[in-house]
Design a protein around this motif. Sequence first.
Motif, short mmCIF file in Angstrom:
data_model
loop_
_atom_site.label_atom_id
_atom_site.label_comp_id
_atom_site.label_asym_id
_atom_site.label_seq_id
_atom_site.Cartn_x
_atom_site.Cartn_y
_atom_site.Cartn_z
N GLY A 1 0.74 -0.91 0.26
CA GLY A 1 -0.06 0.12 0.22
C GLY A 1 0.73 1.48 -0.29
N ASN A 2 2.09 0.97 0.04
CA ASN A 2 3.06 2.86 -0.35
C ASN A 2 3.08 2.98 -1.71
OD1 ASN A 2 3.71 3.73 2.77
ND2 ASN A 2 3.56 1.82 3.22
N GLY A 3 2.51 2.27 -2.64
CA GLY A 3 3.09 2.66 -3.91
C GLY A 3 2.97 2.09 -5.13
N GLN A 4 3.96 0.41 -4.59
CA GLN A 4 4.34 -0.50 -5.10
C GLN A 4 2.99 -1.14 -6.36
OE1 GLN A 4 3.17 -0.35 -2.22
NE2 GLN A 4 5.51 -1.84 -0.90
N GLU A 5 1.86 -1.24 -5.49
CA GLU A 5 0.98 -1.33 -6.90
C GLU A 5 0.68 -0.43 -8.36
OE1 GLU A 5 -2.68 -2.68 -5.93
OE2 GLU A 5 -3.52 -3.38 -7.41
N GLU A 6 0.61 1.25 -7.46
CA GLU A 6 0.79 2.13 -8.74
C GLU A 6 1.41 1.88 -9.22
OE1 GLU A 6 0.13 2.42 -5.38
OE2 GLU A 6 -1.98 2.93 -5.04
N LEU A 7 3.00 1.75 -8.67
CA LEU A 7 4.18 1.39 -9.54
C LEU A 7 4.33 0.48 -10.48
CD1 LEU A 7 7.21 2.74 -10.63
CD2 LEU A 7 8.17 0.98 -8.51
N CYS A 8 3.77 -0.86 -10.61
CA CYS A 8 3.76 -1.68 -11.48
C CYS A 8 2.83 -1.03 -13.03
CB CYS A 8 3.09 -3.42 -10.23
SG CYS A 8 4.31 -3.35 -9.65
N GLU A 9 1.78 -0.30 -12.36
CA GLU A 9 -0.04 -0.81 -13.24
C GLU A 9 0.48 0.60 -14.03
OE1 GLU A 9 -3.15 -2.11 -11.11
OE2 GLU A 9 -3.28 -0.52 -11.73
N THR A 10 1.92 1.82 -13.78
CA THR A 10 1.99 3.01 -14.58
C THR A 10 2.96 2.23 -15.51
OG1 THR A 10 3.76 3.87 -12.72
CG2 THR A 10 2.05 4.64 -12.95
N ILE A 11 4.00 0.97 -15.04
CA ILE A 11 4.74 0.89 -16.35
C ILE A 11 4.06 0.04 -17.07
CG2 ILE A 11 6.90 -0.58 -16.26
CD1 ILE A 11 7.99 -0.19 -13.94
N CYS A 12 3.53 -0.81 -16.55
CA CYS A 12 2.43 -1.59 -17.16
C CYS A 12 1.52 -0.52 -18.32
CB CYS A 12 1.67 -2.44 -16.88
SG CYS A 12 2.94 -3.82 -15.96
N GLY A 13 1.47 0.20 -18.24
CA GLY A 13 0.71 1.21 -18.74
C GLY A 13 -1.13 1.35 -18.94
N ILE A 14 -1.15 0.48 -17.63
CA ILE A 14 -2.87 0.22 -16.57
C ILE A 14 -2.64 1.70 -16.08
CG2 ILE A 14 -4.20 -1.14 -15.61
CD1 ILE A 14 -2.22 -3.39 -15.46
N ARG A 15 -2.13 2.47 -15.76
CA ARG A 15 -2.52 3.64 -15.07
C ARG A 15 -1.71 5.10 -15.94
NH1 ARG A 15 -4.05 4.04 -9.57
NH2 ARG A 15 -4.01 2.59 -9.18
N ALA A 16 -1.95 5.23 -16.09
CA ALA A 16 -1.33 7.12 -16.97
C ALA A 16 -0.90 8.26 -15.66
CB ALA A 16 -2.54 8.45 -17.15
N PHE A 17 0.44 8.11 -15.77
CA PHE A 17 0.93 9.43 -14.89
C PHE A 17 1.24 10.52 -14.99
CE2 PHE A 17 4.82 9.62 -17.54
CZ PHE A 17 4.88 8.27 -18.01
N ASP A 18 1.24 10.80 -13.77
CA ASP A 18 1.42 13.19 -13.92
C ASP A 18 2.79 13.49 -14.81
OD1 ASP A 18 -0.79 12.69 -13.05
OD2 ASP A 18 -0.08 13.23 -11.23
N SER A 19 3.44 13.02 -14.35
CA SER A 19 5.19 13.57 -14.97
C SER A 19 5.98 12.20 -14.96
CB SER A 19 5.59 14.63 -14.30
OG SER A 19 5.41 14.40 -13.19
N GLY A 20 7.19 12.57 -15.65
CA GLY A 20 8.11 11.97 -15.72
C GLY A 20 8.25 10.92 -17.07
N SER A 21 9.25 9.92 -16.99
CA SER A 21 9.35 9.43 -17.96
C SER A 21 9.54 7.55 -17.91
CB SER A 21 9.79 9.87 -18.58
OG SER A 21 11.64 9.24 -18.32
N ILE A 22 9.28 6.46 -18.67
CA ILE A 22 9.65 5.11 -18.55
C ILE A 22 9.79 5.06 -19.99
CG2 ILE A 22 8.76 3.27 -18.02
CD1 ILE A 22 6.12 4.75 -16.83
N VAL A 23 10.99 4.69 -20.21
CA VAL A 23 12.12 4.10 -21.11
C VAL A 23 12.03 2.64 -21.02
CG1 VAL A 23 13.78 4.33 -22.62
CG2 VAL A 23 12.50 6.29 -21.99
N LEU A 24 11.57 1.72 -22.08
CA LEU A 24 11.95 0.27 -22.57
C LEU A 24 12.63 0.25 -24.10
CD1 LEU A 24 12.38 -2.61 -20.75
CD2 LEU A 24 9.75 -2.92 -21.87
N ASP A 25 13.89 -0.82 -23.33
CA ASP A 25 15.24 -0.59 -24.28
C ASP A 25 15.43 0.26 -25.69
OD1 ASP A 25 16.02 -2.87 -23.22
OD2 ASP A 25 15.10 -4.02 -24.41
#
Lengths: 523, 308
Positions: free
Chosen positions: A298-322
Motif C-alpha cells: 500500500g505504499n505505491g508498489q501497485e501503482e508503480l507496476c501499473e504505470t510501467i505496464c500502461g494500466i494507469r496513467a502518470f502525471d509526470s516523468g518518463s518510462i523508457v524500455l530498451d
Amino acid sequence: MREEVKGNWSEIEIRNVSKYFARVVANKDVNFTIRKGEVLALLGENGAGKSTIMKILYGLYQADEGSILFDGKEERIANPKDAMRFGIGMIQQHFSLVFAHTVTENVILGAMRGIIPYAKAKEQVESLASRYGFDVDADALVGDLDVGVQQKVEIIKALFKQTTLLIMDEPTAVLTPQEADQLMEFVRQFVADGHAVVFITHKMKEVMEIADRIIVMRDGRISGDLRKEDTNEAELSRLMIGRDIVAPEKVDFEGRDHGQLGLIVENLSLSRGKVKLLDDIDFHLRPGEVLGIAGVSGNGQEELCETICGIRAFDSGSIVLDGVDLSELSLREHIDQGIGYVPVDRHRDAMIGSMSLAENIYLKFSTHDDWNRHGLIDANNLRQKTLESIEDFDIRAPGPDVPAGNLSGGNQQKLILAREMRLAKKLLILNQPTRGLDLGAINNIHTTVLQARAEGLPVLLISTELSEIFALSDRIAVMYKGRFMGIFLPRELNTERIGLLMAGIVPDDLAHVADEEIRAEVV
Amino acid sequence: MSVVVGILARALTMSTPLLYGSLSEVVAERSGMMVTAIEGIFLIGAWGGFVGTYLWGSALYGILLAMGLGVVVAAVYAFVTVTMRQHQVVTGTALNILVAGLCTYFQRVLFGIPTSPLKIERLPQLAIPLLSDIPILGEVFFNQNILTYIMYAIIPLIYFVLFRTSTGLAIRSTGENPVASDVAGISVNFVRYMTVLFSGLMGGVAGAFYSIGFLGMFTAGIIGGRGWIAFAICFLGNWHPFGAVVGTLVFGLAESISIYMQSLGGAGFLPNEFFIALPYILTIVLTVSRRNFKVPAKLGVPYVKEGG
C-alpha cells in the motif's frame, strides 16, 4: 452497557476435531490444549489448516466432528458471539474493520447495547490504548490509518471485549520488523497478565522468538506438539514440510555495461488529490538484473507496476524500455513491447476462474496473428501451447480445458506466470508473486525468476517478504509513501535497517548510499 | 401571498410520502440493501390503504393493511435477495411488475369495473391549536394531516437510531463491511432482513398516503414512479437522513408547483405536460449532476459467509 464475559477458564481442549470443505479435508482429528499464561504458536504452511481450526474455535466455522472443552466441560460455539462470551477474540489475517468509521466506532461494534455513550466509549478506548502503549487516535477514521495502526485497532477491539484468549492470524505479515517487535512486546505483556495467545504463522523465526509451546500442522493434521525448549528450527521445518525442498541457486549478477538497455524510469510521479501515490521515482533496471522492492504493502508498489505496464496513467516523468518511450503507447502496445506482469491480486487482475486454462492464456494473445486463424481462435494451436505451459511450469491440472478456478492457488499462479513469461521478451514485473502459496510452489516460482534473470531479462520484484527480497534481488529499493527510500545492495542492508527504511526513516549509516548515481558506480 | 403559502403547504404534503420512502431506503441502504422493490411497495401500500379504508370504513385500518402488505412484499424481496442471494435490481424489478399485476387483478376481483371510480374519505387536515395560527408558518407546517405530523417525529428518530445507538452502528457497519459485523457477533442477514422489512412498513405507509391522504381513491397509475423518486432521493441525499429531508422538500415543491400549474392549464409558452414531467426531469438532472457520493461500500452485494 456491556455483556458479561465468562473468560475465567484455565484451559481449552480441542478434541478430535475434523472439518471438511466439499472434497477437501481442512482439519482431521485435531487435538491440543490452550492454556492461560502461555503463547501457543500454530505453525504450518499455507493451507495446512491452522486458520480453519481457529475459526472453528471462534465460531466462524462449525466442526464436522469433535468437540471443544472448557476446563473439561463441553461447550458449543455456534457463532463468534458465543466465542466472545468465553473471552475469545480473533484478529483475522484480513482485518475486519469498517474503514469509513472512527476507531471508537470500530472498537465498540457488537460490544455495546442501546444508546451509545460516545464520550465514555472514547475514554475507554484511549485508556486501553495507553495501557499497552499503543499510539492510536480514537477519533481517526480507520481508513486513514497505516496498516500497522489498523492492527492495533483490531487488538484494542479484542481487549475492549474483555478477551482472555487472543488469536492472531499471521499478524506480522503486514508489519515492518520494528512494528513486529512491538507486537511481540504486547503479546508478552498480555500473557504475563494471565491471558492466553494463539499465534498463527508460517514463519519459523517468529515461533522461536515468541512461543512457549508449538503445534505444527501439515495437511490438516497435527504433525507435532512441542515445547520450544525441546525443539529447534530444523525439526520444526521437517515436521512442517515433510519433504525436502532444494532452494534454487543464484549466480552473482555481472555488472556488465548495458548502456541504455533495460528499463529506465525517471522522475515518475502520480498524485490522487493531495496524496502522492508515486513521488519522483528514479531507477535503471538493467538486463539480467533483479531489482527487489521492499515495503509495507500500500505504499505505491501497485501503482508503480501499473504505470510501467500502461494500466494507469502518470502525471509526470518518463518510462523508457530498451530505448522505447512507453508513455505514448496504449495498453495493448505495452503488452506487445514484451512486458510480462504478474499482479498482486490474481483473482481480480490476472485470471478468470470460470474460464479454462487455455482461455486464460489466450486472453493476452487474442490480437496476435499466430494465435488465430482466419479471425477465429486457432484451437489446436492454443491447446498445444497450453500443454507446453503445463509441462514447462509443472502446473498440476487435469488438462487445458478445466476451469482455472479449480486449480490450487499455487497452480493458478504458475499458470499466470507461464502466460506472462511467454509475453516477457523485454521485462518481467512480479508483484508479490508468492503470497499465500505453499513452499513447493514458492520454490517453483523462485526458480523461474532466477531463470529469467539468467536469460538476461530485467526483473522487477515487489515483495513484502524480506526473505524473498534478499534471496532473489541484485539490488533492493525500499518504498515508503510512493517514494524510493534509496536503492541498496543486499549486503548494505539488514533487517533493522530495512525495517527503518520501510517506516520512512533513513538510518544514519546509510544516508550516504541512498542514491542511484552512487549505486551505478558500486556495481 | 396565499397562493405561495398554498404551494408551500402542498409541497410539504407531497414531500411526506417521499420522505417515508427515502428515509427507509436510507436505513436499508446503509445496511447494504437497495430496496429496488420500493415502487411496488408504494403501490401495494396505496392499494391496501384504499381497500382497508373502503371495506372497514376507517383510515386506520387502511394504513394498517398498507403496512402489512408492504411488509409482505419486503419479506419476499428480503428472502430472494438476502437468503437466496439473488441480484437486487433484477429481483426488485420483477416484484414491481408482479405487484402492479396483483393490485389491478384483486381490485377487479373485489370491486369489478365500477362505472365511476370508488371514493374514500381522505385524511382530514388537522389544524394544531395555537401553532396553526402563526402567520404563514402555521399554515404551511401545522395544518397538515396526521401522517405529516408523524413524519416530523420520524426524522430525528431515524437520525438518532442510525448515529447514536448500537443498532445504528450495526446497520452502518453491515453496509460498509459485513465481515466486520459478522466477526463482531452481529448477524448480517438478520440486520438486512430487519432494515428491508422496515422499508416495507414505511413504504406501505407512503403508498397509503397517495390513496388515503391525497387522491381519496385508487388507480393503477397512482404511484407513477414516485417510489423510484424516493429511491433516487436516498442517493441524492448521500445516504443521510437530513440529506433525504432536503431532497424530498425539493421534489415536494416541484410536485406542488406542477399541480398548481396544471390547475392553471400551463403557463405561457410552457405546456401543461411540462409541469407534469417536472419532478421526473428534476430526478434525472439532479442524479446526473451529483458528484462525490459516499456510497456504502457493500451496497447491493450479497453477503456470502466464507467456508460456512
